[in-house]
Scaffold this motif. Sequence first.
Motif, PDB file in Angstrom:
ATOM      1  N   PRO A   1      -5.566  -6.065 -13.671  1.00  9.55           N
ATOM      2  CA  PRO A   1      -4.616  -5.767 -14.100  1.00  9.55           C
ATOM      3  C   PRO A   1      -3.990  -4.039 -13.430  1.00  9.55           C
ATOM      4  O   PRO A   1      -5.067  -3.657 -13.047  1.00  9.55           O
ATOM      5  N   GLY A   2      -3.097  -4.107 -14.173  1.00 14.64           N
ATOM      6  CA  GLY A   2      -2.816  -2.504 -13.136  1.00 14.64           C
ATOM      7  C   GLY A   2      -3.183  -1.336 -14.075  1.00 14.64           C
ATOM      8  O   GLY A   2      -3.649   0.096 -13.259  1.00 14.64           O
ATOM      9  N   THR A   3      -4.055  -1.510 -15.629  1.00 19.42           N
ATOM     10  CA  THR A   3      -4.415  -0.259 -15.302  1.00 19.42           C
ATOM     11  C   THR A   3      -6.182  -0.129 -15.117  1.00 19.42           C
ATOM     12  O   THR A   3      -6.483   0.652 -15.026  1.00 19.42           O
ATOM     13  N   ASN A   4      -6.712  -1.463 -14.429  1.00 20.50           N
ATOM     14  CA  ASN A   4      -7.919  -1.235 -13.719  1.00 20.50           C
ATOM     15  C   ASN A   4      -7.622  -0.015 -12.138  1.00 20.50           C
ATOM     16  O   ASN A   4      -8.564  -0.154 -11.408  1.00 20.50           O
ATOM     17  N   LEU A   5      -6.104   0.333 -11.863  1.00 22.81           N
ATOM     18  CA  LEU A   5      -6.017   1.317 -10.944  1.00 22.81           C
ATOM     19  C   LEU A   5      -5.939   2.244 -11.322  1.00 22.81           C
ATOM     20  O   LEU A   5      -4.830   2.580 -11.955  1.00 22.81           O
TER      21      LEU A   5
ATOM     22  N   GLY B   1      -4.860   9.468  -0.370  1.00 22.45           N
ATOM     23  CA  GLY B   1      -5.289   8.932   0.699  1.00 22.45           C
ATOM     24  C   GLY B   1      -6.918   8.600  -0.491  1.00 22.45           C
ATOM     25  O   GLY B   1      -7.134   9.540  -1.635  1.00 22.45           O
ATOM     26  N   SER B   2      -8.167   7.696  -0.247  1.00 24.88           N
ATOM     27  CA  SER B   2      -9.450   6.984  -0.818  1.00 24.88           C
ATOM     28  C   SER B   2     -10.579   8.893  -1.072  1.00 24.88           C
ATOM     29  O   SER B   2     -11.186   8.695  -2.082  1.00 24.88           O
ATOM     30  N   ASP B   3      -9.946   9.451  -0.020  1.00 27.87           N
ATOM     31  CA  ASP B   3     -10.981  10.918   0.594  1.00 27.87           C
ATOM     32  C   ASP B   3     -10.273  11.531  -1.078  1.00 27.87           C
ATOM     33  O   ASP B   3     -11.161  12.317  -1.676  1.00 27.87           O
TER      34      ASP B   3
ATOM     35  N   THR C   1     -13.219   1.374  -4.343  1.00 28.67           N
ATOM     36  CA  THR C   1     -11.643   2.241  -3.403  1.00 28.67           C
ATOM     37  C   THR C   1     -11.412   1.574  -2.414  1.00 28.67           C
ATOM     38  O   THR C   1     -11.983   0.732  -1.070  1.00 28.67           O
ATOM     39  N   ARG C   2     -10.222   1.421  -1.910  1.00 25.70           N
ATOM     40  CA  ARG C   2      -9.116   1.038  -0.651  1.00 25.70           C
ATOM     41  C   ARG C   2      -8.235   1.807  -0.567  1.00 25.70           C
ATOM     42  O   ARG C   2      -7.877   2.946  -0.994  1.00 25.70           O
TER      43      ARG C   2
ATOM     44  N   GLY D   1      -0.397   7.638   8.386  1.00 29.49           N
ATOM     45  CA  GLY D   1       0.460   9.114   8.218  1.00 29.49           C
ATOM     46  C   GLY D   1       0.936   9.306   6.793  1.00 29.49           C
ATOM     47  O   GLY D   1       0.883  10.439   6.273  1.00 29.49           O
ATOM     48  N   LEU D   2       0.820   8.167   5.854  1.00 25.61           N
ATOM     49  CA  LEU D   2       1.284   8.036   4.478  1.00 25.61           C
ATOM     50  C   LEU D   2       0.265   8.924   3.651  1.00 25.61           C
ATOM     51  O   LEU D   2       0.943   9.133   2.457  1.00 25.61           O
ATOM     52  N   ARG D   3      -0.769   8.591   3.434  1.00 25.68           N
ATOM     53  CA  ARG D   3      -1.540   9.257   2.459  1.00 25.68           C
ATOM     54  C   ARG D   3      -2.163   8.305   1.360  1.00 25.68           C
ATOM     55  O   ARG D   3      -1.475   8.915   0.528  1.00 25.68           O
ATOM     56  N   CYS D   4      -2.405   7.495   1.431  1.00 29.52           N
ATOM     57  CA  CYS D   4      -2.175   6.557   0.401  1.00 29.52           C
ATOM     58  C   CYS D   4      -3.857   5.625  -0.462  1.00 29.52           C
ATOM     59  O   CYS D   4      -3.656   5.156   0.873  1.00 29.52           O
ATOM     60  N   GLY D   5      -5.182   6.281  -1.007  1.00 27.98           N
ATOM     61  CA  GLY D   5      -5.914   4.649  -1.623  1.00 27.98           C
ATOM     62  C   GLY D   5      -5.475   4.913  -2.828  1.00 27.98           C
ATOM     63  O   GLY D   5      -4.798   5.268  -4.112  1.00 27.98           O
ATOM     64  N   TYR D   6      -6.695   4.117  -3.206  1.00 18.26           N
ATOM     65  CA  TYR D   6      -6.966   4.196  -4.424  1.00 18.26           C
ATOM     66  C   TYR D   6      -8.032   3.436  -5.170  1.00 18.26           C
ATOM     67  O   TYR D   6      -9.222   3.331  -3.701  1.00 18.26           O
TER      68      TYR D   6
END
Length: 349
Positions: free
Chosen positions: A71-75, A80-82, A205-206, A216-221
């Motif tokens: 579920p999106g509610t759990n994200l 970045g994950s940092d 975390t991913r 280079g985009l810097r996106c984690g979750y």
Amino acid sequence: MNIEKLVRNNILNLKPYTSARQSHTDGILLDANENSFGTVAEDLNDLDFNRYPDPYQKLLRKKTGDYLGIPGTNLFFGVGSDEVIDLLIRIFCEPGKDNVIVCEPTYGMYKVACDINNVEVINAPLNEKYDLDYDAIHSGVNENTKILFLCSPNNPTSNLLDKNIIRKLTAELNLIVVIDEAYIDFSGDEGFAKEALHTPNLVVTRTFSKAWGMAGLRCGYCIAQEEIIGLLFKVKMPYNINKLTSMTVAKAVDNAGVKDEYVKEIIEQREFLFDELKNNKKIINVLPSDANFISFKVENPHEVYNYLEKNGIIIRDRSGQFNFQGYLRVTVGTPEENKLFLKKLNEIL
């Protein structure tokens, strides 16, 4: 005016994290565990940059949740994950009072983020097989311990950590267990994402930096129960994920088959590299890898690193890390990059 007198002591004494791109931005870059084959991202048009982005990250949460079967509610998404790591420390740790546990050798950013936030770090070292030491972790925990950081597959040892021990610790310890799964795509293991949905103190975390080729985009979750996700949204900056990042990641998730092809090629090249290194009698040890990099031990790591650097091949010298003396770390590159790396490595060895 002496600006230093206005600065917090823990910041003055901070030893910052050293990232790969601080020292090298060109050459054969096998140092930062990026995807050497390419990126899943595509060109984007028609973004209305005159409007602020969605602070609730609805598109990213829906797309990625559907892809993961979660579920999106759990994200929750961060720069970045940092950023997720930093926010968790700020949420759960009282500066100057609380502490976290790390299991070295491991990813250095956990300690740096704690040092910035004036939070004590207690090391419960990995055992001789670079796996979790259950007793050492239990011994390190006290009444002020709030978070246990685990990296699986671990960086720089490249191995998955014992899942049964992780489950046991999560059930027994009254603290937040954070499992960093930046390299999970290369392991063949499904990881702990689904388990985080029904484990109150578990955060996974991913990142889109590794297998997805978007460093280079810097996106984690992260994946966690809604109570923790709500806390993260409570403390984050209002617009931490910009529109370009959000749309690029969403399009990449729609194109996940490309990521799977990259992972397949990387694993094939990882096995090739591992066999070549293992068969080299001048190399003391080569660690089996569940990630997109391999760590290997040599007699003269600094000399080997410097020779490769002079020849335009950039790897990471990890020999200064706790219980990791003599080890160098090489990211799996393209076939051409790997062959050139091996050629120059053989020359210096």
